[in-house]
Design an enzyme around this catalytic site. Sequence first.
Site, PDB file in Angstrom:
ATOM      1  N   LYS A 191     -22.341  48.457 -55.676  1.00 43.14           N
ATOM      2  CA  LYS A 191     -23.594  47.687 -55.613  1.00 43.14           C
ATOM      3  C   LYS A 191     -23.488  46.442 -56.499  1.00 43.14           C
ATOM      4  O   LYS A 191     -23.792  45.337 -56.072  1.00 43.14           O
ATOM      5  CB  LYS A 191     -24.796  48.547 -56.062  1.00 43.14           C
ATOM      6  CG  LYS A 191     -24.972  49.814 -55.226  1.00 43.14           C
ATOM      7  CD  LYS A 191     -26.177  50.617 -55.654  1.00 43.14           C
ATOM      8  CE  LYS A 191     -26.107  51.191 -57.054  1.00 43.14           C
ATOM      9  NZ  LYS A 191     -25.043  52.203 -57.253  1.00 43.14           N
ATOM     10  N   ARG A 236     -35.007  54.098 -56.682  1.00 48.45           N
ATOM     11  CA  ARG A 236     -34.052  55.190 -56.765  1.00 48.45           C
ATOM     12  C   ARG A 236     -34.703  56.545 -56.524  1.00 48.45           C
ATOM     13  O   ARG A 236     -34.046  57.570 -56.601  1.00 48.45           O
ATOM     14  CB  ARG A 236     -33.525  55.202 -58.186  1.00 48.45           C
ATOM     15  CG  ARG A 236     -32.056  55.056 -58.290  1.00 48.45           C
ATOM     16  CD  ARG A 236     -31.819  54.929 -59.779  1.00 48.45           C
ATOM     17  NE  ARG A 236     -30.481  55.173 -60.116  1.00 48.45           N
ATOM     18  CZ  ARG A 236     -29.602  54.220 -60.389  1.00 48.45           C
ATOM     19  NH1 ARG A 236     -29.930  52.962 -60.299  1.00 48.45           N
ATOM     20  NH2 ARG A 236     -28.401  54.557 -60.751  1.00 48.45           N
ATOM     21  N   ARG A 294     -13.390  51.537 -64.259  1.00 50.11           N
ATOM     22  CA  ARG A 294     -14.277  50.369 -64.279  1.00 50.11           C
ATOM     23  C   ARG A 294     -14.319  49.737 -65.662  1.00 50.11           C
ATOM     24  O   ARG A 294     -14.325  50.415 -66.679  1.00 50.11           O
ATOM     25  CB  ARG A 294     -15.692  50.773 -63.878  1.00 50.11           C
ATOM     26  CG  ARG A 294     -16.686  49.629 -64.130  1.00 50.11           C
ATOM     27  CD  ARG A 294     -17.981  49.797 -63.453  1.00 50.11           C
ATOM     28  NE  ARG A 294     -18.700  50.976 -63.897  1.00 50.11           N
ATOM     29  CZ  ARG A 294     -19.831  51.387 -63.334  1.00 50.11           C
ATOM     30  NH1 ARG A 294     -20.324  50.722 -62.306  1.00 50.11           N
ATOM     31  NH2 ARG A 294     -20.436  52.449 -63.776  1.00 50.11           N
ATOM     32  N   ARG A 337     -18.370  51.553 -69.832  1.00 50.22           N
ATOM     33  CA  ARG A 337     -19.743  52.025 -70.006  1.00 50.22           C
ATOM     34  C   ARG A 337     -19.772  53.437 -70.572  1.00 50.22           C
ATOM     35  O   ARG A 337     -18.966  54.270 -70.207  1.00 50.22           O
ATOM     36  CB  ARG A 337     -20.469  51.995 -68.653  1.00 50.22           C
ATOM     37  CG  ARG A 337     -21.207  50.699 -68.422  1.00 50.22           C
ATOM     38  CD  ARG A 337     -21.694  50.534 -67.023  1.00 50.22           C
ATOM     39  NE  ARG A 337     -22.467  51.653 -66.521  1.00 50.22           N
ATOM     40  CZ  ARG A 337     -23.078  51.642 -65.340  1.00 50.22           C
ATOM     41  NH1 ARG A 337     -23.000  50.563 -64.576  1.00 50.22           N
ATOM     42  NH2 ARG A 337     -23.755  52.687 -64.927  1.00 50.22           N
ATOM     43  N   ARG A 359     -24.541  62.093 -62.684  1.00 53.59           N
ATOM     44  CA  ARG A 359     -25.175  60.969 -61.975  1.00 53.59           C
ATOM     45  C   ARG A 359     -25.070  61.150 -60.467  1.00 53.59           C
ATOM     46  O   ARG A 359     -26.000  60.838 -59.727  1.00 53.59           O
ATOM     47  CB  ARG A 359     -24.540  59.647 -62.399  1.00 53.59           C
ATOM     48  CG  ARG A 359     -25.006  59.209 -63.784  1.00 53.59           C
ATOM     49  CD  ARG A 359     -24.070  58.195 -64.406  1.00 53.59           C
ATOM     50  NE  ARG A 359     -23.902  57.005 -63.613  1.00 53.59           N
ATOM     51  CZ  ARG A 359     -22.861  56.184 -63.721  1.00 53.59           C
ATOM     52  NH1 ARG A 359     -21.887  56.447 -64.567  1.00 53.59           N
ATOM     53  NH2 ARG A 359     -22.793  55.114 -62.970  1.00 53.59           N
TER      54      ARG A 359
HETATM   55  P1  AP5 Z   1     -19.728  48.812 -59.182  1.00 50.05           P
HETATM   56  O1  AP5 Z   1     -19.957  47.590 -58.348  1.00 50.05           O
HETATM   57  O2  AP5 Z   1     -19.882  48.705 -60.659  1.00 50.05           O
HETATM   58  O3  AP5 Z   1     -20.591  50.039 -58.607  1.00 50.05           O
HETATM   59  P2  AP5 Z   1     -22.155  50.302 -58.662  1.00 50.05           P
HETATM   60  O4  AP5 Z   1     -22.545  50.777 -57.296  1.00 50.05           O
HETATM   61  O5  AP5 Z   1     -22.882  49.128 -59.206  1.00 50.05           O
HETATM   62  O6  AP5 Z   1     -22.153  51.560 -59.658  1.00 50.05           O
HETATM   63  P3  AP5 Z   1     -23.044  51.865 -60.946  1.00 50.05           P
HETATM   64  O7  AP5 Z   1     -22.291  52.895 -61.724  1.00 50.05           O
HETATM   65  O8  AP5 Z   1     -23.436  50.614 -61.652  1.00 50.05           O
HETATM   66  O9  AP5 Z   1     -24.285  52.510 -60.269  1.00 50.05           O
HETATM   67  P4  AP5 Z   1     -25.318  53.408 -60.898  1.00 50.05           P
HETATM   68  O10 AP5 Z   1     -26.330  53.348 -59.806  1.00 50.05           O
HETATM   69  O11 AP5 Z   1     -24.858  54.748 -61.291  1.00 50.05           O
HETATM   70  O12 AP5 Z   1     -25.657  52.712 -62.300  1.00 50.05           O
HETATM   71  P5  AP5 Z   1     -26.839  51.776 -62.795  1.00 50.05           P
HETATM   72  O13 AP5 Z   1     -26.274  50.807 -63.756  1.00 50.05           O
HETATM   73  O14 AP5 Z   1     -27.636  51.266 -61.657  1.00 50.05           O
HETATM   74  O15 AP5 Z   1     -18.252  49.349 -58.824  1.00 50.05           O
HETATM   75  C1  AP5 Z   1     -17.702  50.477 -59.476  1.00 50.05           C
HETATM   76  C2  AP5 Z   1     -16.189  50.283 -59.712  1.00 50.05           C
HETATM   77  O16 AP5 Z   1     -15.519  50.286 -58.467  1.00 50.05           O
HETATM   78  C3  AP5 Z   1     -15.832  48.955 -60.384  1.00 50.05           C
HETATM   79  O17 AP5 Z   1     -14.767  49.152 -61.255  1.00 50.05           O
HETATM   80  C4  AP5 Z   1     -15.429  48.028 -59.201  1.00 50.05           C
HETATM   81  O18 AP5 Z   1     -14.489  47.061 -59.596  1.00 50.05           O
HETATM   82  C5  AP5 Z   1     -14.823  49.050 -58.231  1.00 50.05           C
HETATM   83  N1  AP5 Z   1     -15.089  48.703 -56.831  1.00 50.05           N
HETATM   84  C6  AP5 Z   1     -16.241  48.187 -56.308  1.00 50.05           C
HETATM   85  N2  AP5 Z   1     -16.125  48.019 -54.974  1.00 50.05           N
HETATM   86  C7  AP5 Z   1     -14.871  48.443 -54.640  1.00 50.05           C
HETATM   87  C8  AP5 Z   1     -14.145  48.526 -53.403  1.00 50.05           C
HETATM   88  N3  AP5 Z   1     -14.720  48.142 -52.237  1.00 50.05           N
HETATM   89  N4  AP5 Z   1     -12.881  49.029 -53.437  1.00 50.05           N
HETATM   90  C9  AP5 Z   1     -12.314  49.425 -54.616  1.00 50.05           C
HETATM   91  N5  AP5 Z   1     -12.930  49.352 -55.816  1.00 50.05           N
HETATM   92  C10 AP5 Z   1     -14.199  48.869 -55.827  1.00 50.05           C
HETATM   93  O19 AP5 Z   1     -27.760  52.833 -63.591  1.00 50.05           O
HETATM   94  C11 AP5 Z   1     -27.328  53.419 -64.792  1.00 50.05           C
HETATM   95  C12 AP5 Z   1     -28.384  54.373 -65.345  1.00 50.05           C
HETATM   96  O20 AP5 Z   1     -29.605  53.649 -65.620  1.00 50.05           O
HETATM   97  C13 AP5 Z   1     -28.838  55.493 -64.397  1.00 50.05           C
HETATM   98  O21 AP5 Z   1     -27.970  56.616 -64.479  1.00 50.05           O
HETATM   99  C14 AP5 Z   1     -30.246  55.797 -64.928  1.00 50.05           C
HETATM  100  O22 AP5 Z   1     -30.212  56.571 -66.104  1.00 50.05           O
HETATM  101  C15 AP5 Z   1     -30.754  54.415 -65.296  1.00 50.05           C
HETATM  102  N6  AP5 Z   1     -31.474  53.755 -64.189  1.00 50.05           N
HETATM  103  C16 AP5 Z   1     -31.104  52.610 -63.565  1.00 50.05           C
HETATM  104  N7  AP5 Z   1     -31.980  52.286 -62.604  1.00 50.05           N
HETATM  105  C17 AP5 Z   1     -32.924  53.259 -62.610  1.00 50.05           C
HETATM  106  C18 AP5 Z   1     -34.084  53.490 -61.830  1.00 50.05           C
HETATM  107  N8  AP5 Z   1     -34.454  52.665 -60.835  1.00 50.05           N
HETATM  108  N9  AP5 Z   1     -34.818  54.585 -62.103  1.00 50.05           N
HETATM  109  C19 AP5 Z   1     -34.482  55.439 -63.089  1.00 50.05           C
HETATM  110  N10 AP5 Z   1     -33.389  55.276 -63.861  1.00 50.05           N
HETATM  111  C20 AP5 Z   1     -32.611  54.191 -63.630  1.00 50.05           C
HETATM  112 MG    MG Z   2     -23.986  48.754 -61.004  1.00 46.56          MG
END
Ligand code: AP5
Ligand code: MG
Length: 224
Positions: A16, A91, A130, A163, A174
Amino acid sequence: MSERNLVLLGPPGAGKGTQAQRLVDDFDLPYYSTGIILREAVEEQSELGREAKQYMDRGDLVPDDLISRVIAERLDSGEADDGFLLDGFPRTIGQAEVLERAIDERGRSLTAALLITAPDEEVVRRLSGRRTCAKAGHVYHVEFDPPKNDGVCDQDGSRLIQRDDDRPDTVRKRLSVYHDQTEPLIDWYEERGLLRRFDGTMTPEEVHSRIRATLATLALEAEI
Ligand code: AP5
Ligand code: MG
């Protein structure tokens, strides 16, 4: 041209944030990643950060009302009047209802919910390699998407870090939270005709070009 009001959906590690960076460059949209907003709040030790940290460290979601307020503030700020890109929000069904109401009240509508999929084992592989930039959260992978210089962000020269929630046990938590609480949103957006699916196991470039093609089609349809 019509507004682009977009939501990115998908499991942790689906890409994402990776796609968001590209879409922001393409369309110059204000980008709201609730994960980045919350990590910044933790870093600053603000009230929001102090409350959110306990949930994030466990791999749990923060409470709906806490995060919904954060997003409502952004929508009211004026900077999202011509469109926005949300990553990581909504979410839960509760959050999706809050967003739907907020958008309706402003006489606007969502353009699409872009779902990027990836199987659990791929997620675990990706998150262990990552790296994110300490300043703005730009995303890299040591193997799949490395920076030009080790440990340094290509875009702003800041330090790359791992992270806290990318430890394998937290990643598994997660993922299970995603399956339980976020996956129901797929049907929710499908029922509203807003869901568009992308296979996140393709290369980042391929995923990006498919999203662009879909957005171009939606823009054409909106003009008809
Ligand atoms: P990346 O692009 O970083 O993936 P992502 O989908 O953004 O993954 P996240 O871990 O950021 O998602 P998340 O939803 O768990 O975390 P968030 O920060 O939102 O890519 C991942 C890796 O793969 C990278 O190394 C990249 O280079 C590689 N990659 C990407 N695409 C690729 C491809 N096509 N091929 C190969 N490699 C690839 O949330 C974190 C925490 O915050 C949550 O756990 C929760 O506690 C809280 N939180 C956030 N939002 C909310 C909400 N709305 N409600 C409640 N709690 C929330
Ligand atoms: Mg992300």
